[in-house]
Design an enzyme around this catalytic site. Structure first.
Site, PDB file in Angstrom:
ATOM      1  N   SER A  31       5.841   5.217   8.564  1.00  9.19           N
ATOM      2  CA  SER A  31       5.171   4.924   7.295  1.00  9.19           C
ATOM      3  C   SER A  31       6.104   5.307   6.152  1.00  9.19           C
ATOM      4  O   SER A  31       6.678   6.394   6.152  1.00  9.19           O
ATOM      5  CB  SER A  31       3.867   5.707   7.170  1.00  9.19           C
ATOM      6  OG  SER A  31       3.390   5.616   5.843  1.00  9.19           O
TER       7      SER A  31
ATOM      8  N   ASN B 190       6.387  -1.435  11.287  1.00 13.13           N
ATOM      9  CA  ASN B 190       5.550  -0.981  10.185  1.00 13.13           C
ATOM     10  C   ASN B 190       5.825  -1.852   8.949  1.00 13.13           C
ATOM     11  O   ASN B 190       6.470  -2.898   9.053  1.00 13.13           O
ATOM     12  CB  ASN B 190       5.834   0.505   9.906  1.00 13.13           C
ATOM     13  CG  ASN B 190       4.604   1.270   9.460  1.00 13.13           C
ATOM     14  OD1 ASN B 190       3.853   0.812   8.593  1.00 13.13           O
ATOM     15  ND2 ASN B 190       4.383   2.439  10.032  1.00 13.13           N
TER      16      ASN B 190
ATOM     17  N   ASN C 198       0.832  -1.194   0.000  1.00 16.20           N
ATOM     18  CA  ASN C 198       0.000   0.000   0.000  1.00 16.20           C
ATOM     19  C   ASN C 198       0.871   1.250   0.000  1.00 16.20           C
ATOM     20  O   ASN C 198       1.967   1.264   0.552  1.00 16.20           O
ATOM     21  CB  ASN C 198      -0.973   0.001   1.190  1.00 16.20           C
ATOM     22  CG  ASN C 198      -0.421   0.727   2.405  1.00 16.20           C
ATOM     23  OD1 ASN C 198      -0.439   1.954   2.473  1.00 16.20           O
ATOM     24  ND2 ASN C 198       0.105  -0.032   3.361  1.00 16.20           N
TER      25      ASN C 198
ATOM     26  N   ASN D 225       5.087   6.001   3.243  1.00 17.48           N
ATOM     27  CA  ASN D 225       4.257   6.625   2.215  1.00 17.48           C
ATOM     28  C   ASN D 225       4.020   8.119   2.406  1.00 17.48           C
ATOM     29  O   ASN D 225       3.246   8.726   1.680  1.00 17.48           O
ATOM     30  CB  ASN D 225       2.909   5.893   2.134  1.00 17.48           C
ATOM     31  CG  ASN D 225       3.114   4.427   1.817  1.00 17.48           C
ATOM     32  OD1 ASN D 225       3.945   4.085   0.989  1.00 17.48           O
ATOM     33  ND2 ASN D 225       2.388   3.559   2.499  1.00 17.48           N
ATOM     34  N   THR D 226       4.667   8.711   3.410  1.00 20.65           N
ATOM     35  CA  THR D 226       4.673  10.160   3.581  1.00 20.65           C
ATOM     36  C   THR D 226       6.111  10.621   3.415  1.00 20.65           C
ATOM     37  O   THR D 226       7.001  10.153   4.131  1.00 20.65           O
ATOM     38  CB  THR D 226       4.128  10.567   4.963  1.00 20.65           C
ATOM     39  OG1 THR D 226       2.749  10.172   5.046  1.00 20.65           O
ATOM     40  CG2 THR D 226       4.232  12.067   5.180  1.00 20.65           C
TER      41      THR D 226
ATOM     42  N   TYR E  93      -3.164  -7.156  10.997  1.00 24.36           N
ATOM     43  CA  TYR E  93      -3.868  -6.327  10.005  1.00 24.36           C
ATOM     44  C   TYR E  93      -4.034  -7.150   8.732  1.00 24.36           C
ATOM     45  O   TYR E  93      -5.120  -7.613   8.415  1.00 24.36           O
ATOM     46  CB  TYR E  93      -3.081  -5.024   9.763  1.00 24.36           C
ATOM     47  CG  TYR E  93      -3.636  -4.086   8.704  1.00 24.36           C
ATOM     48  CD1 TYR E  93      -4.522  -4.500   7.713  1.00 24.36           C
ATOM     49  CD2 TYR E  93      -3.267  -2.744   8.682  1.00 24.36           C
ATOM     50  CE1 TYR E  93      -5.020  -3.631   6.748  1.00 24.36           C
ATOM     51  CE2 TYR E  93      -3.761  -1.851   7.721  1.00 24.36           C
ATOM     52  CZ  TYR E  93      -4.625  -2.319   6.757  1.00 24.36           C
ATOM     53  OH  TYR E  93      -5.113  -1.452   5.802  1.00 24.36           O
TER      54      TYR E  93
END
Length: 350
Positions: free
Chosen positions: A185, A256, A114, A187-188, A328
């Site tokens: 994360s 993560n 993701n 993704n930032t 998750y």
């Protein structure tokens, strides 16, 4: 055991684009929680209480942040038998996240990639949803505990990141059993740079200082956890461990998603940008957990997350040094029955 076998629902969900399936599932959870329809996914909770960071967890299995970013489904998730649920990551302002498509299944490896990018409705909406949830009003022994996970907006320059974390900490503090500071994360942009020595030292120093103000203001001391990446070497893990202790953090969430593609090379979607989660992360996560335990010593709380697909996987995290675990991606591949299976396996292992 949930009423509807997940094996019946999974082909339908896996026939949809991964993010659409996620949205359909969360909408169904939000609409059915606190109604008789929740019996479809409801599981009896395994009773295995443990005290960690001054909190009593009903059992050692929790939901990892990222599944319920807006805290819409806390009561529905609570019905699945978790000992604790972590929602978020929330940022001060609402943001759409990265362009779609941004979530991909790798079924051959029981994995996901993701690059959502902290898409969420913002702090105000998040807090409204947290306060709307009913689970805290239930008079039960060892109630479900709620973790609130905080981050920074994509538009906030990395040098101002601490401002976003402090805004979120102020907002979530009165409502959280514990707070997780997400600095890992992938993704930032530049977020993982906050794990470096000086940046982490500065960030945690400011967060620890603000907590003292909040303790005085609210009359309670809420534990603070920090979520780190699996893509760290042993020296980096040791520095992070020392920094966590120096600033009085109460625990660490490891880990993560990973940027590594070693385990999924050649598979469809394997080259998509983003964080890889699921079965391929199990060993990397366990390695970091073991290194953290060695660096932190006994007694410092570690929540192990990454790649739990079975009760045996959950136990492997505890053996590596974790006190609690979170799932998750395993929920997406295995369904809600994984929660009591993992909790029971851990209970039997000690």
């Amino acid at each position: 055991m949930s009423l509807l076998p997940y094996a019946l629902a999974r082909p339908f969900l896996f026939g949809l684009d991964a993010e659409t399936a996620h949205e359909v599932t969360m909408a169904a959870l939000a609409g059915s929680q606190r109604t008789p329809l929740s019996l479809v996914y409801c599981s009896g909770r395994v009773d295995d209480p443990v005290e960690i960071a001054g909190l009593t967890f009903a059992n050692r299995v929790g939901l990892a942040a990222g599944l319920d970013k807006n805290a819409r489904c806390i009561d529905g998730l609570a019905a699945m038998g978790f000992g604790f649920v972590e929602v978020g990551t929330v940022t001060p302002k609402a943001q759409p996240g990265n362009p779609k498509p941004r979530m991909f299944r790798l079924p051959q490896s029981k994995a996901l990639i993701n690059r959502l990018g902290f898409n969420n409705d913002g702090l105000d909406a998040f807090l409204t949803n947290v306060q709307t949830s009913k689970f805290r009003r239930q008079q039960v022994k060892n109630p479900l505990l709620l973790g609130l996970n905080i981050g920074k907006n994509a538009a906030t320059p990395i040098e101002n990141a601490v401002d976003d974390y402090l805004i979120c900490l102020d907002g979530v503090y009165p409502h959280a059993d514990y707070v997780t500071v997400n600095i890992s994360s992938p993704n930032t942009k530049n977020l993982r740079a906050l794990q470096s020595d000086d940046a982490l030292d500065a960030l945690l120093g400011r967060i620890a200082e603000r907590r003292e103000t909040l303790v005085a203001q609210h009359g309670k001391r809420v534990p603070l956890f920090v979520k780190i990446a699996p893509d760290l070497d042993e020296a980096q893990v040791e520095v992070i461990a020392a920094t966590l202790k120096r600033h009085g953090m109460d625990g660490v969430v490891a880990t993560n998603t990973t940027l590594s593609r070693e385990a999924v090379q050649g598979q469809p979607h394997a080259d998509e940008a983003g964080g890889l989660s699921g079965a391929p992360v199990l060993q990397a996560s366990n390695r970091v957990i073991s290194q953290l335990r060695a660096a932190l010593g006994k007694g410092f709380p570690i929540i192990g997350v990454g790649g739990i697909m079975s009760g045996e996987d959950a136990v492997s995290k505890i053996k590596a040094g974790a006190d609690l675990v979170q799932i998750y991606t395993g929920l997406i591949y295995q369904g809600p029955d994984l929660v009591p299976q993992a909790a029971l396996a851990i209970k039997k292992s000690h």
